[in-house]
Design a protein around this motif. Structure first.
Motif, PDB file in Angstrom:
ATOM      1  N   PRO A   1      36.198  26.567   4.011  1.00  0.00           N
ATOM      2  CA  PRO A   1      35.184  27.002   3.044  1.00  0.00           C
ATOM      3  C   PRO A   1      35.609  26.829   1.587  1.00  0.00           C
ATOM      4  O   PRO A   1      34.810  27.060   0.692  1.00  0.00           O
TER       5      PRO A   1
ATOM      6  N   SER B   1      30.327  29.689  -2.075  1.00  0.00           N
ATOM      7  CA  SER B   1      30.282  28.700  -1.007  1.00  0.00           C
ATOM      8  C   SER B   1      28.975  28.914  -0.242  1.00  0.00           C
ATOM      9  O   SER B   1      28.968  29.399   0.880  1.00  0.00           O
TER      10      SER B   1
ATOM     11  N   PHE C   1      25.627  28.660   1.893  1.00  0.00           N
ATOM     12  CA  PHE C   1      25.098  27.925   3.040  1.00  0.00           C
ATOM     13  C   PHE C   1      23.637  28.276   3.224  1.00  0.00           C
ATOM     14  O   PHE C   1      23.252  29.419   3.039  1.00  0.00           O
ATOM     15  N   ARG C   2      22.862  27.294   3.562  1.00  0.00           N
ATOM     16  CA  ARG C   2      21.503  27.568   3.997  1.00  0.00           C
ATOM     17  C   ARG C   2      21.250  26.695   5.223  1.00  0.00           C
ATOM     18  O   ARG C   2      21.542  25.500   5.212  1.00  0.00           O
ATOM     19  N   MET C   3      20.762  27.293   6.299  1.00  0.00           N
ATOM     20  CA  MET C   3      20.511  26.535   7.525  1.00  0.00           C
ATOM     21  C   MET C   3      19.135  26.882   8.059  1.00  0.00           C
ATOM     22  O   MET C   3      18.807  28.057   8.209  1.00  0.00           O
ATOM     23  N   ASP C   4      18.350  25.870   8.347  1.00  0.00           N
ATOM     24  CA  ASP C   4      17.008  26.074   8.906  1.00  0.00           C
ATOM     25  C   ASP C   4      17.000  25.612  10.352  1.00  0.00           C
ATOM     26  O   ASP C   4      17.609  24.595  10.685  1.00  0.00           O
TER      27      ASP C   4
ATOM     28  N   GLN D   1      23.000  20.446   7.042  1.00  0.00           N
ATOM     29  CA  GLN D   1      23.202  21.824   6.583  1.00  0.00           C
ATOM     30  C   GLN D   1      24.252  22.538   7.420  1.00  0.00           C
ATOM     31  O   GLN D   1      24.899  23.472   6.961  1.00  0.00           O
ATOM     32  N   VAL D   2      24.371  22.120   8.693  1.00  0.00           N
ATOM     33  CA  VAL D   2      25.152  22.892   9.663  1.00  0.00           C
ATOM     34  C   VAL D   2      26.577  22.355   9.804  1.00  0.00           C
ATOM     35  O   VAL D   2      27.534  23.132   9.847  1.00  0.00           O
TER      36      VAL D   2
ATOM     37  N   ALA E   1      33.829  22.425   2.399  1.00  0.00           N
ATOM     38  CA  ALA E   1      32.452  22.867   2.615  1.00  0.00           C
ATOM     39  C   ALA E   1      31.631  22.861   1.319  1.00  0.00           C
ATOM     40  O   ALA E   1      30.460  22.460   1.346  1.00  0.00           O
ATOM     41  N   PRO E   2      32.193  23.273   0.162  1.00  0.00           N
ATOM     42  CA  PRO E   2      31.371  23.249  -1.064  1.00  0.00           C
ATOM     43  C   PRO E   2      30.898  21.841  -1.438  1.00  0.00           C
ATOM     44  O   PRO E   2      29.902  21.695  -2.136  1.00  0.00           O
TER      45      PRO E   2
ATOM     46  N   MET F   1      34.868  32.951  -4.766  1.00  0.00           N
ATOM     47  CA  MET F   1      34.358  31.635  -5.113  1.00  0.00           C
ATOM     48  C   MET F   1      33.044  31.427  -4.378  1.00  0.00           C
ATOM     49  O   MET F   1      32.847  31.946  -3.275  1.00  0.00           O
TER      50      MET F   1
ATOM     51  N   LEU G   1      18.112  21.897  17.573  1.00  0.00           N
ATOM     52  CA  LEU G   1      17.533  23.086  16.945  1.00  0.00           C
ATOM     53  C   LEU G   1      17.763  23.157  15.427  1.00  0.00           C
ATOM     54  O   LEU G   1      16.874  23.613  14.709  1.00  0.00           O
ATOM     55  N   PRO G   2      18.933  22.755  14.928  1.00  0.00           N
ATOM     56  CA  PRO G   2      19.055  22.739  13.464  1.00  0.00           C
ATOM     57  C   PRO G   2      18.041  21.753  12.875  1.00  0.00           C
ATOM     58  O   PRO G   2      17.946  20.606  13.331  1.00  0.00           O
ATOM     59  N   ALA G   3      17.300  22.228  11.887  1.00  0.00           N
ATOM     60  CA  ALA G   3      16.296  21.352  11.271  1.00  0.00           C
ATOM     61  C   ALA G   3      16.986  20.174  10.590  1.00  0.00           C
ATOM     62  O   ALA G   3      16.432  19.079  10.510  1.00  0.00           O
ATOM     63  N   ASP G   4      18.198  20.395  10.099  1.00  0.00           N
ATOM     64  CA  ASP G   4      18.927  19.352   9.404  1.00  0.00           C
ATOM     65  C   ASP G   4      20.422  19.577   9.661  1.00  0.00           C
ATOM     66  O   ASP G   4      21.016  20.512   9.126  1.00  0.00           O
TER      67      ASP G   4
END
Ligand SMILES: [Zn+2]
Lengths: 155, 356
Positions: B128, A10, A12-15, B120-121, B132-133, A8, B114-117
């Motif tokens: 999951p 899921s 993630f993208r983290m900056d 997202q984290v 999380a989705p 499935m 440190l995480p820009a946003d």
């Protein structure tokens, strides 16, 4: 019965923001000017390249930065012979630990302009810097190291 | 059981974002201060254990960088938890109980900037498959909890604002707090919602800081501190991961942890003078006060997390602050609480006592 789900999505993208710290910043800024900036610990006389802000043995602030010319010797190396995703150069090529003269620590980098079979531990090498427009606060400002050609003769 | 005490505590100022120092640079002065205050050298430390989280740092094994600040060369006994450093203290306490050594140094380093946003984290904490989705934003599940707590009659938006006013006022005495000051409830209630019924002031401000606690056992503790803050009881428990199967208005894991801690300590929470609670949101004070059965204790005299929440150091700071109150003679018995996960999923309780 229905078949069980086996995959499935899921995603993630983290900056992230990277904080280099004051110590590492001195080194990175130097690279953008073709300068290798080292710092010495007055407590144990270790010379760090790249230098952090303080000595991890003595836990004291390092002395002011000074420049090394980058010439040194290969302290160990390996020949990368296999391809992998994201590889920048076609194998085989040489990845080495280089001990710059005057530094107590080693830098990892490529050794090129020499056949892999001719590289040896103890070989004298020097940095090859990128052109002005490619210089950045990155170790990629050094394109690679190459054998030192003393007196104009080939090594 | 061995007698184990907090003999020293130090922390760096809570900052919204420290862009000058790397992890080791933030930590080193704090370790120096804590070790110096205990009157020991680093060579006297038998065990080092830390807490931090790669998801806040954005790198794998990020805490390795911090080891440069503790002198990590062999022989060394060293460990790490991927969580709030209060859990690192629990490991150190167990290690000392096993008689492996006499002095342990516990540190937490948290860099929430440190995480820009963070949106997202934070969802990475969730399962999951189902949550999380959906990518709930950082305060979404806390908002559900707060609304349920109000509906259950535990608190109100007014009551939550009053908690914030009290904490920010207390924080005016804490030079390391990220925010503090005299504010009034009516003005707070004028602010817009960030995740209804939560307003910005209800959310503990995330930031960067390090904290260090030195623990010592038996004679070492008596030697290193004039008035050691003895850890008489310590326990941690967790509720199930999926918030949908929990009653978010109660905290059974806190209740269990405090029950076990009190059993070890030989005194109950009605005997404590002060309590430092890891309230990531203002409404959680009511939930925790219920679960802990606090009765008359001064809550968060340091200002608590609502005045500064350096991720993964916040829980350890609660223990350090509670111990400080004992070591300074302001309290004879104190409680410290730490939490991890969403909506108080994991909880740790530590009961401390000074010599009578
Ligand atoms: Zn040194």
């Amino acid at each position: 019965m229905t078949e069980p789900i086996t995959t499935m999505p899921s995603p993630f993208r983290m900056d992230y923001t990277y904080v280099a710290g004051t110590g590492r910043s001195v080194f990175l800024r130097g690279l953008a000017e073709r300068r290798l900036m080292a710092r010495c610990c007055a407590g144990c006389e270790q010379v760090y390249l790249p230098p952090p802000e303080f000595c991890s043995r003595c836990l004291r602030e390092l002395e002011p930065p000074f420049e090394l010319d980058g010439r040194g010797v290969v302290s160990t190396f390996c020949v990368v012979s296999f391809p992998f995703p994201g590889q920048r150069i076609d194998p085989p090529y040489v990845v080495a630990h280089i001990q710059p003269h005057g530094a107590g620590t080693r830098l990892m980098h490529l050794v090129r302009e020499v056949e892999p079979e001719d590289v040896h531990i103890g070989m004298a090498v020097e940095p090859v810097w990128v052109s002005d427009d490619e210089l950045d606060t990155s170790l990629l400002s050094i394109r690679h190291f190459r054998p030192v050609h003393y007196g104009g003769a080939d090594a | 059981m061995r007698d184990v005490a907090v003999v020293s505590f130090a922390q760096s100022p809570c900052q919204a974002a420290n862009r000058r120092d790397d992890m080791a640079d933030i930590l080193l002065p704090v370790i120096r201060e804590a070790v110096y205050a205990a009157g020991i050298g680093r060579d006297d430390v038998d065990f080092v254990v830390s807490g931090s989280h790669d998801f806040y740092e954005g790198r794998t094994f990020s805490y390795i960088e911090s080891l440069d600040a503790v002198g990590a060369w062999p022989p060394i006994s060293e460990s790490h938890v991927e969580s709030d450093a209060a859990w690192a203290l629990a490991e150190a306490w167990s290690w000392l109980q096993l008689g492996e050594g006499d002095i342990a140094l516990v540190y937490g380093i948290g860099r929430g900037s440190l995480p820009a946003d963070l949106d997202q984290v934070v969802p990475a904490q969730l399962d999951p498959y189902f949550l999380a989705p959906l990518a709930p934003h950082r305060d979404a599940i806390a908002g559900l909890q707060a609304h349920a707590a109000i509906e259950a009659g535990l608190t109100s938006e007014q009551g939550m604002a009053e908690v914030v006013v009290r904490c920010l006022d207390a924080a005016t005495g804490n030079p390391l707090a990220q925010r503090s000051g005299q504010v009034d409830v009516a003005r707070l209630l004028d602010a817009p919602y960030v995740s209804s019924p939560l307003r910005e002031h209800d959310v503990a401000p995330i930031g960067d800081a390090a904290a260090v606690v030195v623990l010592a056992a038996d004679d070492a503790a008596r030697r290193l501190a004039e008035r050691p803050a003895w850890v008489r009881g310590l326990d941690h428990r967790m509720d199930t991961h999926y918030p949908g199967v929990r009653d978010l208005t109660t905290s059974p894991s806190t209740r269990r942890a405090v029950g076990r801690a009190a059993e070890l300590a030989g005194f109950t929470t009605s005997d404590v003078d002060i309590a430092e609670l890891h309230t990531e949101y203002s409404h959680q004070e009511a939930i925790l006060t219920n679960a802990l059965e606090l009765n008359g204790a001064v809550v968060n005299p340091s200002g608590g997390p609502l005045a500064g929440r350096p991720v993964t150091a916040t829980g350890l700071i609660r223990i350090g602050e509670a111990a400080r109150q004992i070591r300074d003679g302001n309290a004879d018995r104190a409680l410290a609480h730490a939490t991890s996960g969403q909506a108080l999923q994991q909880n740790l309780v530590c009961l401390l006592e000074g010599d009578g």
